[in-house]
Design a protein around this motif. Sequence first.
Motif, mmCIF file in Angstrom:
data_model
loop_
_atom_site.group_PDB
_atom_site.id
_atom_site.type_symbol
_atom_site.label_atom_id
_atom_site.label_comp_id
_atom_site.label_asym_id
_atom_site.label_seq_id
_atom_site.Cartn_x
_atom_site.Cartn_y
_atom_site.Cartn_z
ATOM 1 N N GLU A 171 -7.257 -1.780 -6.445
ATOM 2 C CA GLU A 171 -8.069 -2.143 -7.604
ATOM 3 C C GLU A 171 -7.173 -2.203 -8.837
ATOM 4 O O GLU A 171 -6.123 -1.552 -8.886
ATOM 5 C CB GLU A 171 -9.208 -1.136 -7.818
ATOM 6 N N GLN A 172 -7.593 -2.994 -9.824
ATOM 7 C CA GLN A 172 -6.794 -3.164 -11.033
ATOM 8 C C GLN A 172 -7.395 -2.387 -12.187
ATOM 9 O O GLN A 172 -8.605 -2.384 -12.397
ATOM 10 C CB GLN A 172 -6.697 -4.643 -11.407
ATOM 11 N N ASN A 173 -6.528 -1.685 -12.903
ATOM 12 C CA ASN A 173 -6.924 -1.013 -14.127
ATOM 13 C C ASN A 173 -6.980 -2.075 -15.219
ATOM 14 O O ASN A 173 -5.945 -2.620 -15.620
ATOM 15 C CB ASN A 173 -5.907 0.072 -14.481
ATOM 16 N N ARG A 174 -8.179 -2.396 -15.675
ATOM 17 C CA ARG A 174 -8.329 -3.496 -16.636
ATOM 18 C C ARG A 174 -7.664 -3.198 -17.974
ATOM 19 O O ARG A 174 -7.352 -4.111 -18.736
ATOM 20 C CB ARG A 174 -9.818 -3.798 -16.852
ATOM 21 N N LEU A 224 -5.641 -7.712 -1.030
ATOM 22 C CA LEU A 224 -6.009 -6.306 -0.855
ATOM 23 C C LEU A 224 -7.135 -5.906 -1.804
ATOM 24 O O LEU A 224 -8.025 -5.131 -1.443
ATOM 25 C CB LEU A 224 -4.784 -5.412 -1.078
ATOM 26 N N GLU A 225 -7.110 -6.467 -3.019
ATOM 27 C CA GLU A 225 -8.160 -6.161 -3.988
ATOM 28 C C GLU A 225 -9.501 -6.712 -3.525
ATOM 29 O O GLU A 225 -10.552 -6.084 -3.697
ATOM 30 C CB GLU A 225 -7.792 -6.744 -5.356
ATOM 31 N N SER A 226 -9.494 -7.887 -2.913
ATOM 32 C CA SER A 226 -10.739 -8.503 -2.449
ATOM 33 C C SER A 226 -11.403 -7.682 -1.352
ATOM 34 O O SER A 226 -12.615 -7.756 -1.157
ATOM 35 C CB SER A 226 -10.469 -9.922 -1.937
ATOM 36 N N LEU A 234 0.822 -1.212 0.000
ATOM 37 C CA LEU A 234 0.000 0.000 0.000
ATOM 38 C C LEU A 234 0.851 1.256 0.000
ATOM 39 O O LEU A 234 0.531 2.242 -0.682
ATOM 40 C CB LEU A 234 -0.934 -0.006 1.213
ATOM 41 N N GLU A 235 1.948 1.245 0.748
ATOM 42 C CA GLU A 235 2.778 2.443 0.877
ATOM 43 C C GLU A 235 3.569 2.766 -0.380
ATOM 44 O O GLU A 235 4.127 3.851 -0.498
ATOM 45 C CB GLU A 235 3.715 2.278 2.073
ATOM 46 N N GLY A 274 -7.513 1.515 -3.925
ATOM 47 C CA GLY A 274 -8.945 1.359 -4.044
ATOM 48 C C GLY A 274 -9.720 2.311 -3.151
ATOM 49 O O GLY A 274 -9.146 3.032 -2.331
ATOM 50 N N ILE A 275 -11.025 2.277 -3.302
ATOM 51 C CA ILE A 275 -11.902 3.217 -2.608
ATOM 52 C C ILE A 275 -11.837 3.060 -1.086
ATOM 53 O O ILE A 275 -12.041 4.020 -0.331
ATOM 54 C CB ILE A 275 -13.359 3.059 -3.110
ATOM 55 N N ARG A 276 -11.525 1.849 -0.595
ATOM 56 C CA ARG A 276 -11.470 1.652 0.851
ATOM 57 C C ARG A 276 -10.365 2.481 1.498
ATOM 58 O O ARG A 276 -10.497 2.869 2.666
ATOM 59 C CB ARG A 276 -11.267 0.172 1.175
#
Length: 264
Positions: free
Chosen positions: A60-63, A53-55, A20-21, A71-73
Amino acid sequence: MRREKSNYIIQSVSHALDVLEQFSGDAEELGVTELSKRLKLHKNNVFRLLATLESRGYIEQNRTTENYRLGIRCLQLGQSYVQHMGLLRQAHAIMADLVRQARETAYVAVLRRAAVVPVEVMEADRPVRIVSQLGDALPLHCTAAGKVYLAFEPEDELRTLLPEGLARYTERTVVDRQVLLQQLRGVVSNGYAIDMGEHLEDVRAVAAPVRDYARSVVGTLAITAPASRLTAERIDKEVAPLVVKASRELSSRLGYDLGRREAQ
């Protein structure tokens, strides 16, 4: 005998936080390979950390690019943190009143890792206005909000926050440490700091300290505007008094005893 807390660290959690950092500063998106190099972890381990972390919504992944980003969290958690501080709950109405009177953008900023970070912004209702980005790490020595923090820091902390070599952002940036220290003494006596285009060309700002019940500076309240509107005369006669008054009101709501201060 009590063991050190470092003995209880869970390595996998530590690695997840390391991931994350990495998404700070200019690193908006990163791929598995880049993260693997940065963290010196096997790609498979990095992928598993990202998947976890994505779950939970923290990554989040840029498709399109297949790279990863926050991500939003992360935003939701950050907002919860600053709300729990109490500062923003009390600041909202005061900022609204300040924006109405000054007709310029106002923001509250806090000190984070040798930078000042806006955590709440309220824009002016004008066609041309300055937009301060939430979460941006701004330099201390050439922003009004940053200079407020420097001015009221203890001398030992000031040595840590203020390096000998100061970065230049515009022609107006003060890079001489002694000149800046003289400015900071003026901030203490005046009760507010100004940025006359020292960080961004044609942008000016005025900021004052926000204190809590322990008399600690817990934030800064600032007004920012285009240089064409925020002249030196307007700052002195109109905007600075408004900002100082608003910061004192906010400090009072956080338990700061203005009467005790004035009696000393």
